[in-house]
Design a protein around this motif. Structure first.
Motif, PDB file in Angstrom:
ATOM      1  N   VAL A   1       0.850  -1.244   0.034  1.00 60.20           N
ATOM      2  CA  VAL A   1      -0.060   0.019  -0.011  1.00 60.20           C
ATOM      3  C   VAL A   1       0.963   1.000   0.043  1.00 60.20           C
ATOM      4  O   VAL A   1       1.803   1.466   0.851  1.00 60.20           O
ATOM      5  CB  VAL A   1      -1.079   0.172   1.157  1.00 60.20           C
TER       6      VAL A   1
ATOM      7  N   VAL B   1      -7.978   5.241   6.242  1.00 59.53           N
ATOM      8  CA  VAL B   1      -7.570   3.738   6.511  1.00 59.53           C
ATOM      9  C   VAL B   1      -6.602   3.563   5.593  1.00 59.53           C
ATOM     10  O   VAL B   1      -5.302   2.743   5.905  1.00 59.53           O
ATOM     11  CB  VAL B   1      -8.690   2.490   6.601  1.00 59.53           C
ATOM     12  N   HIS B   2      -6.581   3.832   4.283  1.00 58.51           N
ATOM     13  CA  HIS B   2      -5.646   3.512   3.227  1.00 58.51           C
ATOM     14  C   HIS B   2      -4.307   4.150   3.578  1.00 58.51           C
ATOM     15  O   HIS B   2      -3.170   3.447   3.513  1.00 58.51           O
ATOM     16  CB  HIS B   2      -5.895   3.988   1.994  1.00 58.51           C
TER      17      HIS B   2
ATOM     18  N   THR C   1      -2.676   2.371   6.708  1.00 61.19           N
ATOM     19  CA  THR C   1      -2.230   1.193   6.305  1.00 61.19           C
ATOM     20  C   THR C   1      -0.722   1.521   5.626  1.00 61.19           C
ATOM     21  O   THR C   1       0.066   0.634   5.730  1.00 61.19           O
ATOM     22  CB  THR C   1      -3.025   0.273   5.506  1.00 61.19           C
TER      23      THR C   1
ATOM     24  N   LEU D   1       1.980   2.208   8.276  1.00 58.17           N
ATOM     25  CA  LEU D   1       2.407   1.191   9.172  1.00 58.17           C
ATOM     26  C   LEU D   1       3.440   0.288   8.660  1.00 58.17           C
ATOM     27  O   LEU D   1       4.043  -0.565   9.179  1.00 58.17           O
ATOM     28  CB  LEU D   1       1.085   0.193   9.381  1.00 58.17           C
ATOM     29  N   GLN D   2       3.794   0.331   7.198  1.00 57.73           N
ATOM     30  CA  GLN D   2       4.719  -0.611   6.655  1.00 57.73           C
ATOM     31  C   GLN D   2       5.744   0.108   6.675  1.00 57.73           C
ATOM     32  O   GLN D   2       6.414   1.270   6.108  1.00 57.73           O
ATOM     33  CB  GLN D   2       4.399  -0.600   5.158  1.00 57.73           C
TER      34      GLN D   2
ATOM     35  N   LYS E   1     -10.494  -4.461  10.541  1.00 64.13           N
ATOM     36  CA  LYS E   1      -8.663  -4.644  10.215  1.00 64.13           C
ATOM     37  C   LYS E   1      -7.967  -3.605  10.853  1.00 64.13           C
ATOM     38  O   LYS E   1      -7.162  -4.178  11.627  1.00 64.13           O
ATOM     39  CB  LYS E   1      -8.691  -4.515   8.738  1.00 64.13           C
ATOM     40  N   LEU E   2      -8.275  -2.414  10.920  1.00 62.61           N
ATOM     41  CA  LEU E   2      -7.595  -1.407  11.753  1.00 62.61           C
ATOM     42  C   LEU E   2      -7.715  -1.679  13.031  1.00 62.61           C
ATOM     43  O   LEU E   2      -6.599  -1.584  13.692  1.00 62.61           O
ATOM     44  CB  LEU E   2      -8.287  -0.093  11.334  1.00 62.61           C
TER      45      LEU E   2
ATOM     46  N   TYR F   1      -4.868  -4.178  13.510  1.00 66.79           N
ATOM     47  CA  TYR F   1      -3.758  -3.520  13.347  1.00 66.79           C
ATOM     48  C   TYR F   1      -3.202  -2.706  14.714  1.00 66.79           C
ATOM     49  O   TYR F   1      -2.227  -2.651  15.116  1.00 66.79           O
ATOM     50  CB  TYR F   1      -3.697  -2.554  12.385  1.00 66.79           C
TER      51      TYR F   1
ATOM     52  N   TRP G   1     -12.127  -9.802   8.559  1.00 64.20           N
ATOM     53  CA  TRP G   1     -11.434  -9.064   9.611  1.00 64.20           C
ATOM     54  C   TRP G   1     -12.403  -9.060  10.859  1.00 64.20           C
ATOM     55  O   TRP G   1     -11.786  -8.951  12.090  1.00 64.20           O
ATOM     56  CB  TRP G   1     -11.070  -7.960   9.192  1.00 64.20           C
TER      57      TRP G   1
ATOM     58  N   ALA H   1       1.617  -4.962  13.624  1.00 62.86           N
ATOM     59  CA  ALA H   1       1.076  -4.976  12.197  1.00 62.86           C
ATOM     60  C   ALA H   1       2.125  -4.859  11.194  1.00 62.86           C
ATOM     61  O   ALA H   1       2.114  -4.801  10.164  1.00 62.86           O
ATOM     62  CB  ALA H   1      -0.018  -3.834  12.132  1.00 62.86           C
TER      63      ALA H   1
END
Length: 375
Positions: free
Chosen positions: A65, A101-102, A105, A108-109, A163-164, A167, A215, A251
């Motif tokens: 993402v 949320v996108h 996410t 978070l990487q 999902k969040l 995470y 999720w 996550a």
């Protein structure tokens, strides 16, 4: 008479250093001051990169993402998210919920969860307003939670919220006179046999046979485990310390300890170093389960809701087993024709031991097994 130098007379190198001290949120205003600064800032990727890296981590390569393809876009999106999370207006967070949320996410990487500007940013940003607004929108909160917890209108956004929440990594289980705890309803979802068949592959997957993660089911599992671990800590003398108190760190890709995803599996290396999964070590396992009679009565003692809705909440306490595993790699060999070919097959042996007073022959046993990579 000495003439004064204006901002626009400065060399570009000095102007660059000055603009590095501007809050990125104010760059749009700077561009509006004059045509010179507008031209200077337009597509100034070096400046945007340095400003971005002052506040956030460098994006990981081949991220699933993306926060943006250019440094200017990355900076704009990160600043936009920062403003949304800092806002007290619930509507501003929900109007672009999928985008929020996108970007979360994407951020978070990170490469190193122990030294991450992104994760530190989320630590500060996720106050109660953001938790209630962004993480409590799954179907679970139709029955549980309080007045600030409103489920999303669409299944897609309910899945995003769950999902969040996963995470985030800390189960939200409100307690109070004006709120209903989530764990009885989560337990109802986890133990409902209607949710397990060949379409769901007997696990927490969607019922359409696609193999996609459900999720909301994973969220329910997390809440049940979190509640039972809290009970175990409160009622036993096991020095477990604080469990599940660190936000978002689980996550992060490859955040599990000892994982070596890029290690060369040469035959001349010791077994432990040839194991890409990090199997060798001491592991803690938590097993929770309903008494068989309670489980049977819950699923077959009454007619299920005709509309396929949730069964009643389960307030019955579960049995908990806290198990310590000691595992050692015994053999590493190339993958077979039915295995994924990217990683080897790791064979292991070990032992499991119960860590509290109750004897359970299923918890105290010898272990053998293998870890192939699925296709």
């Amino acid at each position: 008479m000495v003439s004064l130098c204006t901002l626009l007379d400065l060399p570009h190198e000095l102007l660059h250093q000055i603009l590095l001290n501007v809050d990125p949120a104010d760059l749009a205003r700077v561009r509006l001051t004059c045509s010179f600064l507008d031209r200077y800032l337009r597509k100034n990727e070096l400046l945007f990169k340095e400003l971005y890296l002052q506040l956030w981590d460098e994006p990981v390569e081949n991220a699933s993402v993306s926060i943006g393809l250019t440094w200017e876009k990355r900076l704009q999106n990160a600043v936009w998210l920062q403003k949304i999370l800092a806002s007290d207006h619930v509507d501003s967070k929900l109007n672009d919920y999928q985008q929020v949320v996108h970007f979360i996410t994407a951020l978070l990487q990170v490469k190193n969860p122990t030294k991450s500007k992104n994760l530190n940013f989320f630590d500060e940003a996720f106050d109660k307003v953001n938790l209630d607004t962004l993480l409590c929108r799954s179907s679970l909160f139709e029955q549980a939670g309080d007045v600030t917890h409103v489920p999303a209108d669409t299944e897609f956004e309910r899945q995003l919220s769950a999902k969040l929440h996963c995470y985030y990594g800390i189960p939200i289980d409100p307690r109070g006179r004006k709120s209903k705890p989530t764990h009885p309803w989560a337990r109802s979802l986890v133990y409902d046999l209607r949710n397990y068949d060949t379409n769901t592959m007997w696990g927490p997957f969607r019922a359409d046979g696609s193999g996609r993660v459900d999720w909301e089911k994973v969220e329910a599992i997390m809440i049940v485990l979190g509640f039972n671990l809290k009970v175990l800590v409160e009622e036993s003398d096991i020095p477990l310390g604080t469990l599940w108190a660190v936000r978002f760190r689980g996550a992060v890709p490859y955040s599990a300890p000892h994982l070596k995803p890029t290690l060369d599996n040469g035959l001349d290396l010791p077994l432990e170093l040839r194991d890409p999964y990090g199997v060798t070590g001491t592991w803690l396992r938590v097993v929770c389960f309903l008494d068989y009679h309670d489980f049977y009565a819950f699923n077959f003692g009454s007619i299920p809701p005709a509309d396929g809705g949730p069964r009643p909440p389960i307030d019955i306490r579960e049995a908990i087993r806290f198990i310590k595993l000691g595992i050692t790699v015994t053999k590493v060999e190339p993958p077979g024709p039915d295995d994924g070919q990217a990683l080897p097959v790791v064979h292991f042996r070990g032992a499991s031991r119960l860590m509290h007073a109750f004897w359970d022959p299923n918890a105290n046993s010898e272990l053998t097994g293998e870890s192939p990579l699925p296709k």
